[in-house]
Structure formats: structure tokens, C-alpha cells
Write an enzyme that holds these catalytic residues in place. Structure first.
Site, short mmCIF file in Angstrom:
data_model
loop_
_atom_site.label_atom_id
_atom_site.label_comp_id
_atom_site.label_asym_id
_atom_site.label_seq_id
_atom_site.Cartn_x
_atom_site.Cartn_y
_atom_site.Cartn_z
N ASN A 195 50.02 53.77 44.78
CA ASN A 195 48.67 53.79 45.80
C ASN A 195 49.54 53.61 47.67
OD1 ASN A 195 46.66 52.99 47.53
ND2 ASN A 195 46.35 50.97 47.25
N LYS A 210 47.53 53.40 50.80
CA LYS A 210 47.15 53.11 50.99
C LYS A 210 46.65 54.53 52.34
CE LYS A 210 48.94 48.50 49.36
NZ LYS A 210 48.81 47.38 49.31
N HIS A 249 39.87 47.66 45.02
CA HIS A 249 41.01 48.10 45.77
C HIS A 249 40.68 46.48 46.25
CE1 HIS A 249 44.52 46.89 48.16
NE2 HIS A 249 45.43 48.21 46.73
N GLU A 307 42.24 45.06 49.24
CA GLU A 307 41.88 45.61 50.82
C GLU A 307 40.50 45.97 50.83
OE1 GLU A 307 44.93 47.84 51.05
OE2 GLU A 307 46.67 46.09 50.24
N GLU A 336 45.66 42.57 40.09
CA GLU A 336 46.69 42.83 41.10
C GLU A 336 46.55 41.12 41.84
OE1 GLU A 336 47.90 46.54 42.85
OE2 GLU A 336 45.61 46.11 43.60
N GLY A 396 52.17 43.13 48.82
CA GLY A 396 52.50 43.38 50.43
C GLY A 396 53.07 42.45 50.51
N SER A 430 54.36 44.02 44.90
CA SER A 430 55.12 43.66 45.13
C SER A 430 56.18 44.09 43.88
CB SER A 430 55.47 41.98 45.71
OG SER A 430 54.86 42.18 46.63
C1 PEP Z 1 48.80 47.45 46.02
O1 PEP Z 1 48.03 48.19 47.39
O2 PEP Z 1 47.92 47.44 45.63
C2 PEP Z 1 49.83 47.32 45.59
C3 PEP Z 1 50.29 46.85 44.21
O3 PEP Z 1 50.98 47.02 46.82
P1 PEP Z 1 52.21 46.30 46.70
O4 PEP Z 1 52.32 47.36 45.83
O5 PEP Z 1 52.67 46.60 48.36
O6 PEP Z 1 52.63 44.66 47.12
#
Ligand code: PEP
Length: 254
Positions: free
Chosen positions: A13, A15, A102, A104, A170, A176, A214
Site C-alpha cells: 500500500n 498510500k 483502511h 486512514e 491492521e 506506521g 509495520s
Molecule cells: C498500512 O497502511 O496498511 C500499513 C500496514 O502500513 P505500515 O506497514 O507502514 O505500518
């Protein structure tokens, strides 16, 4: 596409990252990626780059990487919805998978279950695959409410006319932040998500539950070894060829 449901999925992803030139350079590097038969690889680029990505997948990569969208309009077809991009348009340019909900999107745009459900239906109606993201906040986990929260988020899948369900777990506090859920936490939540989906869609449902939060080159092997983990949704580590391909290789070897 049916083999997808037996493979580990590694979906990047991006983003709000990427530029034409960098994207091209990255796609060209993927040409040297050894064949991975046990992994379904996808990349979710910003909407404006999806066609570039899809063309590169076809021309340079022989469709070895799926084109994924990060979001879609809750409105279907065409219409006076300035700034929106419909599921029909995604299908038109060759998108395969669409991320839905998601965290976000929920954090910055207030998206909740009702909007997610509309988006999922739009995506299914044009024959694409929705990948629903669910996850609890730190506050919710500290209050011991993680399963209650996830069950509520998963309820958008109830009664859908499909037997193919893909979800990314998640935990918001792991996205992040560099904080990864423990393997025990991941195992417990993934099993719970499997149980919820099976109870809604029956034992013949085809299910993929990815972990996100992460995931990187160093922890991917441990995460892929956790029961009920069918892959990873990868944010930051998907932006660089080396880290993303290490995760793909870890999935192949798991
Ligand atoms: C995500 O945005 O779906 C995500 C898992 O980000 P990160 O791997 O950077 O934590």
C-alpha cells in the site's frame, strides 16, 4: 484467479506516495524478481498512477503483480460526483483488488460501516475483489474491546453475495508506528476473524486474512508462520524494492 485463495498475499500500500518516474523505475526492478508460485503480489498505488501501474504490469511484468486501488467511490457508475472514481472506472482500467475501509480513510474522512458496505457492493458488482481492512485503536485494545470492535467492523460483510472474502487485520496502533502486534495477538485475532467470516458465509467460504502493521523484511518470516495468517498488507516497506521483495520471499518460503 481461483489459485489466489491458496496463496499467501503480499499487497503493498503506497498510500500517498509515488511519482511517474520512480514508479517506472520500481516496476523495471521487479523484472528480476524470481518466480514465486506460492505468493499473490499486489500493489496499491494512488488512483492517478493506477493506469501506469497496470500498463507496466502487463507490458513489463507479464501480469505477475496485481493492480490494487486504495479506495473507490461509494457512488456507482457515472454521475455528478466531482472528484470521485467509480468501481466501474477501476474495472475499466484493469484494477484487480480494491482496499476498503483502511483506518486512514476512517481517521481522516470519517468512513464507517455504511459507506464501506456501499463501496464493497460496488466493487463486487463489477467483478473486482474488495479487501476489507479492520483493526482496533490502542484505546480499544487497552479497554479489552478489540474483538467487539472487529466483530462490528466485520459485520459489513454480512449477507454479501459472495463466497470469497478477503480481510486485512491492521491494529491501528501498529500502522506506521514500528510497533508490531505479538504473534500471540495476531494468532488470536486472525482466528477470531476466521470464525466470524465462517459463521457469516459458511464453511465453503474462501478466505484470506492478511496482517498489516509495520511488517518489514525482519519480521515477515515470523508473522507468516502464525496460524491463520494468509499474507500481509505492507505500507512503508512496500516503497522500496529490497524490503518489499524480502517480504515476498519470506511469504514464498513460509
Ligand atoms: C498500512 O497502511 O496498511 C500499513 C500496514 O502500513 P505500515 O506497514 O507502514 O505500518
Amino acid at each position: 484467479m481461483e489459485s489466489l485463495w491458496n496463496q499467501k498475499w503480499v499487497i503493498g500500500n503506497w498510500k500517498m506516495n509515488g511519482r511517474l518516474q520512480n514508479n517506472n523505475a520500481l516496476m523495471h526492478r521487479f523484472r528480476i524478481l524470481p518466480q514465486v508460485d506460492r505468493v499473490c503480489i499486489g500493489l496499491a498505488a494512488p488512483t492517478v498512477y493506477l493506469l501506469q501501474l497496470h500498463n507496466a504490469m502487463q507490458i513489463v511484468l507479464n501480469n505477475r503483480i496485481l493492480t490494487c486501488a486504495q479506495d473507490v467511490s461509494r457512488f456507482a457508475g457515472n454521475g455528478a460526483y466531482t472528484g470521485e472514481v467509480s468501481a466501474e472506472m477501476m474495472a475499466d482500467i484493469g484494477v484487480d483488488i480494491v482496499l476498503i475501509g483502511h483506518s486512514e480513510r476512517s481517521l481522516y474522512f470519517g468512513e464507517k460501516n455504511e459507506i464501506q458496505r456501499q463501496k464493497i457492493e460496488n466493487v463486487l458488482n463489477v467483478g473486482l475483489l474488495p479487501l476489507l481492512c479492520v483493526g482496533e485503536s490502542l484505546e480499544e485494545r487497552e479497554a479489552g474491546k478489540e474483538k467487539e470492535v472487529i466483530a462490528h467492523q466485520l459485520s459489513v460483510l454480512e449477507g454479501l453475495d459472495t463466497k470469497h472474502i478477503a480481510v486485512a487485520y491492521e491494529p491501528v496502533w501498529a500502522i506506521g508506528t514500528g510497533k508490531v502486534a505479538t504473534v500471540e495477538q495476531i494468532a488470536e485475532m486472525h482466528q477470531f476473524i476466521y470464525e466470524q467470516i465462517l459463521s457469516m458465509h459458511g464453511n465453503d467460504a474462501k478466505i484470506r486474512v492478511l496482517y498489516g502493521g509495520s511488517v518489514n523484511a525482519n519480521n515477515a518470516t515470523d508473522i507468516f508462520a502464525v496460524p491463520y495468517v494468509d499474507g500481509a498488507l505492507v505500507g512503508g516497506a512496500s516503497l522500496a524494492y529490497d524490503s518489499f521483495t524480502s517480504i515476498i520471499n519470506a511469504a514464498q518460503e513460509s
